[in-house]
Motif scaffolding. Structure first.
Motif, PDB file in Angstrom:
ATOM      1  N   MET A 135       0.841  -1.054   0.018  1.00 29.42           N
ATOM      2  CA  MET A 135       0.095  -0.008  -0.207  1.00 29.42           C
ATOM      3  C   MET A 135       0.453   1.584   0.029  1.00 29.42           C
ATOM      4  O   MET A 135       1.638   1.217   0.569  1.00 29.42           O
ATOM      5  CB  MET A 135      -0.587  -0.119   1.805  1.00 29.42           C
ATOM      6  N   ALA A 140      -2.434   6.255   0.305  1.00 30.03           N
ATOM      7  CA  ALA A 140      -3.771   4.813   0.180  1.00 30.03           C
ATOM      8  C   ALA A 140      -4.121   5.141   1.614  1.00 30.03           C
ATOM      9  O   ALA A 140      -3.328   4.966   2.058  1.00 30.03           O
ATOM     10  CB  ALA A 140      -2.725   3.225   0.012  1.00 30.03           C
ATOM     11  N   GLY A 185      -7.292   3.230   2.019  1.00 28.71           N
ATOM     12  CA  GLY A 185      -8.851   2.269   1.997  1.00 28.71           C
ATOM     13  C   GLY A 185      -9.344   2.790   2.594  1.00 28.71           C
ATOM     14  O   GLY A 185      -9.550   3.857   2.932  1.00 28.71           O
ATOM     15  N   HIS A 232     -12.130   3.380   5.233  1.00 28.58           N
ATOM     16  CA  HIS A 232     -12.592   4.163   6.541  1.00 28.58           C
ATOM     17  C   HIS A 232     -13.958   4.630   6.790  1.00 28.58           C
ATOM     18  O   HIS A 232     -14.489   4.779   6.168  1.00 28.58           O
ATOM     19  CB  HIS A 232     -11.443   5.468   6.333  1.00 28.58           C
ATOM     20  N   GLU A 261     -14.052   5.188  -0.861  1.00 30.53           N
ATOM     21  CA  GLU A 261     -13.434   5.342   0.588  1.00 30.53           C
ATOM     22  C   GLU A 261     -14.026   4.982   1.976  1.00 30.53           C
ATOM     23  O   GLU A 261     -14.178   4.147   3.121  1.00 30.53           O
ATOM     24  CB  GLU A 261     -12.263   3.536   0.600  1.00 30.53           C
ATOM     25  N   ARG A 311     -10.121   1.575   8.828  1.00 34.59           N
ATOM     26  CA  ARG A 311      -9.334   2.572   9.897  1.00 34.59           C
ATOM     27  C   ARG A 311     -10.454   3.459   9.893  1.00 34.59           C
ATOM     28  O   ARG A 311     -11.515   4.171   9.562  1.00 34.59           O
ATOM     29  CB  ARG A 311      -8.284   3.124   8.326  1.00 34.59           C
TER      30      ARG A 311
END
Length: 207
Positions: free
Chosen positions: A1, A5, A7, A9, A36, A137
């Protein structure tokens, strides 16, 4: 990653307010990271609440800047991010009560004697729960919330980290302008989750 980035979240209330208060960073976030991103229903409610907050004469609590940020967030994300919020689980899982207690205990240790407002940690509580359940996240500007999230092995960062990602993943907006946006938010009473004094503070840690 890559360093830029993030991801899947979840955004806490503070980061959504930061986006609502800065069109520059919101536009960058929407292009590079928003695909995302999500919020829980409690956070959506808190953002809407800030957009209609009462500003008293003199504004001694520095509410006006946060209210403007809330209004900006509702205007920009009212039909997208906020309207597609993750619903509050019913019945409430036992883990949510445990998270709430941990957040209250952490706040009490940090500020002994302070009275906790009703639902003060609602957005953080449900966000941490959903982040743990869904392996997301968690982006929060509250150090206590990040601490509690970390204790549950939830990856976490602040909006200042989001700004660092934005600096690293695009070339159109200069870091100095992003720095200026962050510092303006702070002056207006909007927490960014970290201290950012110079462009050097916007370098991503892995760079």
């Amino acid at each position: 990653m890559s360093s830029r980035a993030i991801g899947p979240h979840l955004l806490d209330t503070g980061p959504v307010l930061c986006l609502g208060g800065s069109e520059v960073m919101a536009e960058l976030y929407d292009v590079h990271l928003a695909g995302e991103g999500a919020v829980v229903a409690m956070v959506a409610d808190e953002v809407r609440g800030w957009s209609s907050a009462l500003v008293t004469q003199g504004d001694h609590r520095r509410i006006s800047g946060v209210k403007r940020a809330g209004s900006g967030a509702v205007a920009r994300y009212g039909k997208t991010l906020l309207s597609t919020a993750i619903p509050t689980p019913v019945p409430e899982p036992a883990t949510i009560s445990a998270i709430r207690r941990d957040l209250e205990d952490h706040a009490a240790r940090k500020r002994p004697g302070r009275t906790v407002r009703a639902n003060e940690h609602a957005g953080e509580t449900y966000s941490i729960h959903e982040a743990a359940v869904r392996s997301l996240r968690f982006v929060s500007n509250d150090g206590g919330a990040r601490h509690v999230a970390g204790a549950r092995s939830v990856a976490h960062e602040s909006f200042a980290d989001i700004a660092r990602r934005l600096v690293s993943c695009q070339q159109d907006v200069k870091p100095k302008r992003i720095l200026g946006e962050l510092q303006r938010l702070v002056r207006e009473g909007v927490d960014i989750g970290d201290v950012v004094n110079s462009v050097l503070d916007l370098r991503w840690a892995s760079q």
